[in-house]
Scaffold this active site. Structure first.
Site, PDB file in Angstrom:
ATOM      1  N   GLU A 256       0.894  -1.164   0.000  1.00  0.00           N
ATOM      2  CA  GLU A 256       0.000   0.000   0.000  1.00  0.00           C
ATOM      3  C   GLU A 256       0.925   1.205   0.000  1.00  0.00           C
ATOM      4  OE1 GLU A 256      -3.347  -0.165   0.085  1.00  0.00           O
ATOM      5  OE2 GLU A 256      -3.166  -2.333   0.008  1.00  0.00           O
ATOM      6  N   CYS A 295      -3.133   8.286   3.657  1.00  0.00           N
ATOM      7  CA  CYS A 295      -2.880   7.749   2.317  1.00  0.00           C
ATOM      8  C   CYS A 295      -4.057   8.022   1.394  1.00  0.00           C
ATOM      9  CB  CYS A 295      -2.633   6.250   2.414  1.00  0.00           C
ATOM     10  SG  CYS A 295      -3.922   5.393   3.322  1.00  0.00           S
TER      11      CYS A 295
HETATM   12  P1  NAP Z   1       8.392   4.838   4.447  1.00  0.00           P
HETATM   13  O1  NAP Z   1       9.547   5.705   4.729  1.00  0.00           O
HETATM   14  O2  NAP Z   1       8.372   4.103   3.171  1.00  0.00           O
HETATM   15  O3  NAP Z   1       8.277   3.866   5.680  1.00  0.00           O
HETATM   16  C1  NAP Z   1       7.266   2.923   5.777  1.00  0.00           C
HETATM   17  C2  NAP Z   1       7.697   1.765   6.631  1.00  0.00           C
HETATM   18  O4  NAP Z   1       8.753   1.068   5.981  1.00  0.00           O
HETATM   19  C3  NAP Z   1       8.247   2.182   7.988  1.00  0.00           C
HETATM   20  O5  NAP Z   1       7.870   1.231   8.946  1.00  0.00           O
HETATM   21  C4  NAP Z   1       9.737   2.134   7.771  1.00  0.00           C
HETATM   22  O6  NAP Z   1      10.453   1.935   8.948  1.00  0.00           O
HETATM   23  C5  NAP Z   1       9.841   0.925   6.880  1.00  0.00           C
HETATM   24  N1  NAP Z   1      11.064   0.850   6.120  1.00  0.00           N
HETATM   25  C6  NAP Z   1      11.740   1.846   5.527  1.00  0.00           C
HETATM   26  N2  NAP Z   1      12.821   1.350   4.915  1.00  0.00           N
HETATM   27  C7  NAP Z   1      12.817   0.020   5.124  1.00  0.00           C
HETATM   28  C8  NAP Z   1      13.689  -1.037   4.759  1.00  0.00           C
HETATM   29  N3  NAP Z   1      14.772  -0.825   4.026  1.00  0.00           N
HETATM   30  N4  NAP Z   1      13.395  -2.279   5.173  1.00  0.00           N
HETATM   31  C9  NAP Z   1      12.295  -2.521   5.923  1.00  0.00           C
HETATM   32  N5  NAP Z   1      11.458  -1.551   6.290  1.00  0.00           N
HETATM   33  C10 NAP Z   1      11.713  -0.300   5.898  1.00  0.00           C
HETATM   34  O7  NAP Z   1       7.032   5.664   4.490  1.00  0.00           O
HETATM   35  P2  NAP Z   1       6.578   6.721   5.571  1.00  0.00           P
HETATM   36  O8  NAP Z   1       7.301   7.986   5.302  1.00  0.00           O
HETATM   37  O9  NAP Z   1       6.636   6.162   6.921  1.00  0.00           O
HETATM   38  O10 NAP Z   1       5.049   6.863   5.219  1.00  0.00           O
HETATM   39  C11 NAP Z   1       4.557   7.847   4.369  1.00  0.00           C
HETATM   40  C12 NAP Z   1       4.218   7.273   3.031  1.00  0.00           C
HETATM   41  O11 NAP Z   1       3.368   6.157   3.188  1.00  0.00           O
HETATM   42  C13 NAP Z   1       3.468   8.236   2.152  1.00  0.00           C
HETATM   43  O12 NAP Z   1       4.044   8.238   0.880  1.00  0.00           O
HETATM   44  C14 NAP Z   1       2.067   7.680   2.089  1.00  0.00           C
HETATM   45  O13 NAP Z   1       1.420   7.948   0.877  1.00  0.00           O
HETATM   46  C15 NAP Z   1       2.281   6.236   2.287  1.00  0.00           C
HETATM   47  N6  NAP Z   1       1.132   5.612   2.919  1.00  0.00           N
HETATM   48  C16 NAP Z   1       0.356   4.771   2.188  1.00  0.00           C
HETATM   49  C17 NAP Z   1      -0.730   4.161   2.770  1.00  0.00           C
HETATM   50  C18 NAP Z   1      -1.603   3.213   2.004  1.00  0.00           C
HETATM   51  O14 NAP Z   1      -2.441   2.551   2.607  1.00  0.00           O
HETATM   52  N7  NAP Z   1      -1.453   3.116   0.710  1.00  0.00           N
HETATM   53  C19 NAP Z   1      -1.035   4.406   4.106  1.00  0.00           C
HETATM   54  C20 NAP Z   1      -0.241   5.279   4.817  1.00  0.00           C
HETATM   55  C21 NAP Z   1       0.841   5.869   4.211  1.00  0.00           C
HETATM   56  P3  NAP Z   1      11.229   3.137   9.660  1.00  0.00           P
HETATM   57  O15 NAP Z   1      10.198   4.123  10.057  1.00  0.00           O
HETATM   58  O16 NAP Z   1      11.876   2.480  10.811  1.00  0.00           O
HETATM   59  O17 NAP Z   1      12.162   3.678   8.635  1.00  0.00           O
END
Ligand code: NAP
Length: 689
Positions: A256, A295
């Protein structure tokens, strides 16, 4: 400041040293130190597989549903503690309600779906059996059983409770243990919630583990029986889906990701119309709830060109009335972003958008807060004067930011929407059903959900931005290409579907449901005299026979008022290529069949609550003689109620042994006295012996 712990291998683990420090969204003060240092990820995945998985798989769907219900109720009871912590994420009480009570609500919703829509069994039989040999001696059925691995659930920062629970509920209901990894920024809230869950003792050992901090080499220990559920940015999704666990070992991967969701104002939704006002209200709500960090938030507001001016003014005016400030203040309608780093990212995205947009509004009064120390940002409305420019359709500002733009006609609105490259949800505001059809079908392939709004749903709509447990949450392309929730669809992602071929008796044994052609036990007396536990799959009755007369047909027509020509008009019925003469009503056949198979006295069969799959395979003519085979097909214990549900395979045959009607009769059958909550005193012994 707390050092967060992870819950792995049945105990709380404190990181050895170091950790990422996260700050309070409002005050900027340190809140938590987050690290997964020292976790043995191989042992963590083994613990899920070897301890959690077997216990969950030994439970029936209904037993797992009961766990979810207890968990949901527990979180509701303890919610205030979570609300208190949630302020540090920048969330208002209303924002936190979505996260905390919305999350607990998903557990309850899945609990209820599990009990209503899944069998009280460890195996889900998928669809009808396939007859593979002409004589029925070789058949097949599809069964779905839980994967034997672990669901690793990686969540975004914006919904630390709901995000975890909406993934956890379908996994546990399916019988698959989970390892939750919250986003570092808001892990303190997920950790508190998991602590409540662990302390409740509701879940069996190994069903749930929590990793606060990085996942280390965990993916190296995943394979074809495991699932990865990811929510976050498209960049991280791209990284994770390329891992050998996914591309080489076929771990199931669901993402997602980013989504630039659209709201489309219909071409006839004039300023002053209810649909225009609803559009404005929703755009403003979606920009400001959770400070736009959803999101599903509306990033692109599309309006007919002739209404661009009016719509822009209306949205800007409404945004001017939003009170931004301390989320703990009940007067506040928009709180802070999650962190100053997140604010910096949003400001960068606004700068990137500035090449193709004008700023309509980007300032406000910040009430009673230090807007610089806290992660505050004014709601920002941009206006695109060149909607075909891809920039506004691809640059996601994950905050209180939206771009309004004009479109020329529905085809233009559809193609602009598609420039988003795939989104979670779009809303359409129109009172015109034709326009609703054109727009909805035009954009459906690019969306996981479409929300059609007119005045009639002003008070009942659940809202553009609310994913519901019973509806699909996900979207194609940029939105990640995944799918979560959607009722039982979300459970099915955790099950393996297997086609099983064999004899009817073997398939009955494998599935636990009576299969056509399987042996019937006709020697146990009338099955309606047996209590739930004394009734076996395959226990059956072959009834006496009954000849249908013309009088039966006429009497039925008179008493019901059903004078359809096929039953009552000799000439017209004879001319019918289907009937060739007068026939009995299908409902008369069902009624006569019931007259043949019911046991009249009070007994264990408490009620008949419906029929399923009814088909009238052949006409029944006056003079035909009917017999019924009624066979116990499926049993579903209703825990604690004193009864279970029994589905009976009913086959009504004529004198030539042709099936004239086939269906499932659904009944409630009492347990033995004193069993499963049944009263001790009973009018019937119901025993088989
Ligand atoms: P993110 O930086 O991609 O992080 C998401 C998750 O992935 C976090 O738990 C993060 O952990 C983890 N992560 C990052 N790098 C990783 C790796 N190399 N290996 C394993 N896990 C890893 O996203 P975010 O900034 O938290 O969230 C915002 C984004 O999410 C926005 O773009 C939004 O559109 C999207 N979003 C989408 C939905 C949906 O349902 N489609 C819902 C909510 C948000 P850490 O925090 O420890 O880095």
């Amino acid at each position: 400041m707390r050092t967060l712990e992870s819950f792995v291998q049945g105990s709380w683990h404190s990181p050895e040293a170091g950790g990422v420090v996260t700050n309070h969204a409002v005050t900027g003060d340190p809140v938590a130190s987050v690290s997964s240092n020292g976790i043995d990820f191989a042992a963590t995945t083994r613990y899920a597989r070897d301890v959690g998985g077997p216990t969950l798989r030994a439970m029936t769907f209904h037993e797992r549903a009961s766990l979810l219900k207890a968990l949901g109720q527990h979180l509701f009871a303890e919610k205030e503690m979570l609300y208190d912590l949630s302020t540090a994420t920048g969330a208002t009480r209303a924002d936190s309600w979505i996260d905390i009570e919305g999350g607990a609500g998903v557990l309850l919703s899945y609990a209820s779906k599990g009990r209503r829509e899944l069998p009280n069994s460890t195996v889900l039989v998928d669809g009808e059996p396939e007859i593979l040999a002409r004589d029925g001696s070789f058949i097949a059925a599809h069964i779905a059983t839980p994967l034997n691995g672990v669901a690793v659930q990686v969540n975004a920062f914006n919904f630390p409770c709901w995000g975890a629970l909406e993934k956890l509920a379908p996994a546990l209901l399916a019988g698959v243990p989970a390892i939750i990894k919250p986003a570092t920024q808001t892990a303190f809230l997920t950790e508190a919630m998991v602590r409540l869950i662990v302390e409740s003792g509701i879940l069996p050992d190994g069903a749930l583990q929590l990793v606060c901090g990085g996942l280390g080499d965990l993916f190296d220990h995943l394979g074809g029986q495991d699932l990865i559920g990811f929510t976050g940015s498209a960049a991280t999704a791209a990284l994770l889906r390329a891992h050998p666990a996914v591309v080489e070992r076929s771990a199931r991967f669901n993402a997602e990701a980013d989504s630039l969701n659209a709201a489309i104002l219909g071409s006839e939704s004039e300023p002053g119309s209810p649909e225009f006002d609803l559009f404005v209200r929703e755009v403003v709500a979606e920009m400001t709830v959770k400070a736009g960090q959803k999101c599903t938030s509306i990033r692109r507001a599309m309006v007919p060109k002739q209404h661009l001016e009016a719509a822009t003014d209306a949205v800007a005016t409404a945004l001017g009335e939003v009170r931004v400030g301390d989320p703990a203040d009940p007067e506040t309608s928009m709180g802070a972003l999650v962190s100053t780093a997140q604010r910096a990212e949003v400001l960068d995205a606004i700068t990137a958008l500035s090449g193709s947009t004008d700023v309509v509004i980007d300032s406000c009064v910040f009430h009673d807060v230090d807007a610089e120390r806290g992660a505050f940002l004014a709601p920002t409305l941009l206006r695109s004067n060149n909607p075909a420019d891809p920039n506004v359709h691809t640059t996601e500002a994950f905050g209180p930011v939206s771009t309004i733009m004009g479109y020329t006609d529905p085809a233009d609105a559809i193609s602009l929407t598609a420039l988003g490259g795939g989104s979670l949800v779009a809303s359409i505001y129109t009172a015109d059903p034709v326009e609703a059809h054109v727009l909805a079908t035009g954009i459906a392939a690019h969306h996981g959900r479409i929300h059609v709004v007119d005045a009639s749903v002003a008070d009942s709509s659940t809202g553009h931005g609310s994913p519901l447990p019973s509806l699909v949450h996900g979207g194609p392309g940029r939105a990640g290409g995944g799918e979560e929730m959607g009722g039982l669809r979300g459970v099915r992602h955790h099950l393996q579907t297997t086609a099983v071929q064999g004899s009817p008796d073997m398939l009955t044994a494998v599935t636990g449901e009576w299969m056509p052609g399987s042996t019937r036990d006709l020697d146990s007396g009338h099955p309606f005299k047996l209590n739930f536990e004394n009734l076996d799959i395959g226990t059956a009755i072959q009834t006496d026979s009954r000849t249908v007369t013309l009088d039966d047909i006429v009497n039925f027509a008179e008493s019901t008022g059903d004078h359809f020509y096929a039953h009552m008009d000799e000439e017209a019925a004879a001319a019918s290529p289907i009937f060739g003469g007068r026939v009995a009503h299908g409902y008369l056949v069902l009624s006569l069949a019931a007259g043949l198979f019911v046991w009249p006295d009070p007994g264990p069969v408490l009620a008949n609550y419906g029929i399923d799959r009814c088909r009238f395979a052949k006409p029944t003519y006056p003079g035909d003689t009917l017999t019924v085979f009624l066979t116990c097909k499926r049993k579903t214990l209703r825990a604690g109620t004193g009864y279970g549900e029994v589905a009976w395979d009913a086959q009504v045959l004529n004198q030539d042994k042709d099936v004239v009607a086939a269906y499932d009769v659904l009944t409630m059958v009492a347990n033995q006295p004193g069993v499963n909550g049944a009263p001790d005193e009973s009018t019937e012994s119901g025993g088989k012996a």
